[in-house]
Motif scaffolding. Structure first.
Motif, PDB file in Angstrom:
ATOM      1  N   ARG A   1     -62.415 -59.560  80.465  1.00 25.25           N
ATOM      2  CA  ARG A   1     -61.798 -58.948  79.277  1.00 25.25           C
ATOM      3  C   ARG A   1     -62.823 -58.182  78.447  1.00 25.25           C
ATOM      4  O   ARG A   1     -62.547 -57.097  77.931  1.00 25.25           O
ATOM      5  CB  ARG A   1     -61.117 -60.031  78.432  1.00 25.25           C
ATOM      6  N   GLU A   2     -64.029 -58.753  78.313  1.00 23.74           N
ATOM      7  CA  GLU A   2     -65.056 -58.066  77.535  1.00 23.74           C
ATOM      8  C   GLU A   2     -65.461 -56.754  78.184  1.00 23.74           C
ATOM      9  O   GLU A   2     -65.620 -55.725  77.503  1.00 23.74           O
ATOM     10  CB  GLU A   2     -66.280 -58.969  77.379  1.00 23.74           C
TER      11      GLU A   2
ATOM     12  N   GLY B   1     -63.520 -54.982  80.047  1.00 27.09           N
ATOM     13  CA  GLY B   1     -62.390 -54.088  79.833  1.00 27.09           C
ATOM     14  C   GLY B   1     -62.420 -53.469  78.458  1.00 27.09           C
ATOM     15  O   GLY B   1     -62.122 -52.279  78.288  1.00 27.09           O
ATOM     16  N   ARG B   2     -62.762 -54.272  77.457  1.00 24.91           N
ATOM     17  CA  ARG B   2     -62.831 -53.737  76.094  1.00 24.91           C
ATOM     18  C   ARG B   2     -63.937 -52.688  75.971  1.00 24.91           C
ATOM     19  O   ARG B   2     -63.781 -51.667  75.305  1.00 24.91           O
ATOM     20  CB  ARG B   2     -63.070 -54.881  75.107  1.00 24.91           C
ATOM     21  N   ARG B   3     -65.060 -52.957  76.623  1.00 22.64           N
ATOM     22  CA  ARG B   3     -66.143 -51.980  76.571  1.00 22.64           C
ATOM     23  C   ARG B   3     -65.753 -50.691  77.276  1.00 22.64           C
ATOM     24  O   ARG B   3     -66.072 -49.586  76.813  1.00 22.64           O
ATOM     25  CB  ARG B   3     -67.396 -52.568  77.212  1.00 22.64           C
ATOM     26  N   LYS B   4     -65.041 -50.810  78.407  1.00 19.98           N
ATOM     27  CA  LYS B   4     -64.598 -49.621  79.122  1.00 19.98           C
ATOM     28  C   LYS B   4     -63.603 -48.820  78.292  1.00 19.98           C
ATOM     29  O   LYS B   4     -63.651 -47.585  78.254  1.00 19.98           O
ATOM     30  CB  LYS B   4     -63.969 -50.047  80.450  1.00 19.98           C
ATOM     31  N   ALA B   5     -62.685 -49.493  77.610  1.00 20.67           N
ATOM     32  CA  ALA B   5     -61.697 -48.802  76.785  1.00 20.67           C
ATOM     33  C   ALA B   5     -62.372 -48.079  75.629  1.00 20.67           C
ATOM     34  O   ALA B   5     -62.009 -46.937  75.291  1.00 20.67           O
ATOM     35  CB  ALA B   5     -60.671 -49.799  76.263  1.00 20.67           C
ATOM     36  N   ALA B   6     -63.375 -48.721  75.007  1.00 25.01           N
ATOM     37  CA  ALA B   6     -64.080 -48.066  73.912  1.00 25.01           C
ATOM     38  C   ALA B   6     -64.823 -46.830  74.404  1.00 25.01           C
ATOM     39  O   ALA B   6     -64.840 -45.789  73.743  1.00 25.01           O
ATOM     40  CB  ALA B   6     -65.062 -49.058  73.267  1.00 25.01           C
TER      41      ALA B   6
ATOM     42  N   SER C   1     -63.950 -45.010  76.940  1.00 18.45           N
ATOM     43  CA  SER C   1     -62.954 -43.981  77.271  1.00 18.45           C
ATOM     44  C   SER C   1     -62.482 -43.265  76.025  1.00 18.45           C
ATOM     45  O   SER C   1     -62.261 -42.045  76.024  1.00 18.45           O
ATOM     46  CB  SER C   1     -61.776 -44.633  78.001  1.00 18.45           C
ATOM     47  N   ARG C   2     -62.285 -43.983  74.942  1.00 12.34           N
ATOM     48  CA  ARG C   2     -61.851 -43.345  73.708  1.00 12.34           C
ATOM     49  C   ARG C   2     -62.904 -42.352  73.204  1.00 12.34           C
ATOM     50  O   ARG C   2     -62.575 -41.264  72.723  1.00 12.34           O
ATOM     51  CB  ARG C   2     -61.577 -44.412  72.637  1.00 12.34           C
TER      52      ARG C   2
ATOM     53  N   GLU D   1     -62.984 -64.258  80.502  1.00 15.40           N
ATOM     54  CA  GLU D   1     -63.495 -63.688  79.261  1.00 15.40           C
ATOM     55  C   GLU D   1     -64.482 -62.567  79.559  1.00 15.40           C
ATOM     56  O   GLU D   1     -64.491 -61.524  78.865  1.00 15.40           O
ATOM     57  CB  GLU D   1     -64.174 -64.770  78.433  1.00 15.40           C
TER      58      GLU D   1
END
Length: 495
Positions: free
Chosen positions: A419-420, A422-427, A429-430, A416
């Motif tokens: 995954r968290e 990863g979500r922060r990295k994706a946000a 990057s956007r 978890e």
């Protein structure tokens, strides 16, 4: 005087008088009779001369006020008191009569007080025995230095450790204990926490007491004890000075541990000694860790299998006879009651502490951070982790002792956390892809159109034709772009 004594003296003296009348009386018979009757030989001869024993013909001498004062001034030495009275000219009987009067007129408590002061008097003091009516009604706490020399964790010089114990007055169950080099508030708090927390591996005992009675030592009167009583919700009362009977159950427990365990271990300091005062040949001394293990086994056997003389059953059986509900406290509310002063860095495999590696689910988010470790001084089955500024974080357990459920929880927490992140990295990057055009002093931010993936199909440079024209117009380059290209071969001036 008792009737049986009078009758016995009359019978013995009457026989001696008959022997005298028959000219068969000798000194040996009179001496044996005096010893049998507990009187002096001259007293028996006087009874024979008067023709028989008649009680009341001579009044016994009793201790007078000057005689009592002289006895106490001589610190309980009857002979010294008798001599002082004679030298002062006070009328006193013979020394033997004076000593008999001391035994007859002064109680054992008075004689002990004259010899040993208050400590002697308390040995003969009458007190009421209080028996609690339910479990966790009254706890008794005390510490004592053990009569054994052990090696400390990091050291080569033998020391005598201290043991802090808490016992339930109703069942005699040892609720908590702590072994240390010296008694401090930290050991008291550690023992209190062990007593309050319900641990099924240790036994079905625990909960918050109504009253804790403890010794008046300064380490027990520290502010931390008062704070613990206030936050957990129990009353804490020190015993009166020089009143060990007010916590007699824990005092008796210390004797049981001393005679039942400590006296059987190497380097028992109260054992027999040689002429030079040293102990006889001893095996290698125990380490303080080995002594902790021996105490853990002894106390567990005491609680479960030792049949208490005054109870007629084991402490565990007596605990089960009470139906009083247990007031339980969550573990995280008591983390601050453990020993502290230890910090560790959370590594990739957990926390290295006490020769073991501890891990917990919430440590997955703390790798690389420094945390505070609190632990029981004699029990490393678990440690409590806190982190600034949040406070208590979790309970960590040795990796080799994790259950299947705990191991799965650690893995799930790690996944978890990944995954968290990863979500922060994706946000992030956007947001980084949402680029803006270069700004000048005449260009407003609101005039720029942000191109995202939802726009039309991009050109080779990433912008559509409409977007490119709009950008050129804002930069003032649209007219230049639409001018015809100059013919090839012209000079710079012709162009």
């Amino acid at each position: 005087m008792r009737d049986d004594v009078v009758q016995r003296r009359r019978a013995v003296v009457a026989r001696l008088v008959r022997l005298r009348d028959e000219s068969a009386l000798d000194t040996a018979a009179v001496t044996v009779a005096a010893v049998s009757l507990g009187v002096h030989v001259r007293t028996v001869w006087r009874w024979i001369e008067t023709g028989g024993y008649a009680p009341g013909q001579r009044q016994p001498w009793h201790m007078t006020a000057p005689a009592r004062e002289a006895y106490f001034d001589a610190q309980g030495n009857a002979t010294a008191a008798w001599r002082r009275l004679r030298e002062a000219g006070v009328a006193v009987p013979s020394r033997s009569v004076f000593c008999r009067a001391v035994l007859a007129d002064l109680s054992p408590g008075e004689r002990a007080y004259a010899r040993h002061g208050e400590n002697g008097r308390r040995r003969y003091e009458l007190y009421l025995r209080h028996e609690p009516k339910a479990r966790n009604e009254v706890w008794e706490m005390d510490h004592a230095q053990l009569d054994i020399e052990v090696l400390p964790v990091r050291g080569t010089r033998l020391i005598k450790p201290w043991l802090t114990v808490i016992v339930d007055g109703y069942s005699r169950v040892v609720m908590g204990w702590a072994l240390s080099i010296r008694p401090t508030t930290a050991e008291v708090l550690a023992a209190l926490r062990e007593a309050i927390v319900l641990d099924e591996q240790r036994g079905p005992w625990g909960g918050v007491p109504q009253l804790v009675r403890f010794d008046g030592g300064k380490e027990f009167l520290a502010e931390a004890i008062t704070r613990a009583a206030g936050e957990v919700g129990f009353a804490a009362t020190p015993t009166a000075p020089y009143s060990p009977h007010q916590k007699g159950k824990v005092e008796r427990l210390h004797q049981t541990i001393g005679k039942g365990l400590i006296a059987t271990l190497p380097h028992y300091t109260a054992g027999p000694r040689r002429r030079d005062g040293k102990l006889y040949a001893q095996p290698d001394p125990l380490s303080i860790t080995q002594l902790q293990t021996a105490l853990l086994d002894f106390i567990d056997a005491y609680n479960r299998t030792h049949k208490h003389a005054s109870l007629g059953m084991t402490p565990a059986e007596k605990w089960a006879t009470s139906s009083a509900p247990l007031e339980l406290v969550e573990r995280k509310q008591l983390w601050w009651m453990l020993m502290a002063d230890q910090t560790r860095k959370v590594l990739k495999d957990g926390i290295h502490f006490g020769g073991q590696i501890f891990i917990g689910p919430k440590l997955a988010r703390c790798v690389g951070r420094t945390v505070e470790v609190r632990y029981m001084p004699h029990d490393l089955r678990s440690i409590e982790i806190s982190i600034e500024p949040d406070g208590w974080l979790c309970t960590a357990y040795p990796q080799d002792q994790l259950s299947r459920e705990d191991a799965e929880a650690v893995i799930a927490a790690r996944q978890e956390a990944a995954r968290e992140m990863g979500r922060r990295k994706a946000a992030a990057s956007r947001k980084a892809r949402a680029r803006t055009a270069p700004l000048t002093g005449i260009t407003a931010v609101s005039d720029i159109t942000v191109i995202t993936r939802r726009d039309k199909r991009p050109t080779r440079r990433g912008l559509t034709d409409a977007a490119s024209n709009q950008l050129l117009e804002m930069l003032g380059l649209a007219d230049e772009l639409n001018k015809p290209a100059p013919p090839q071969g012209l000079s710079e001036a012709e162009r």
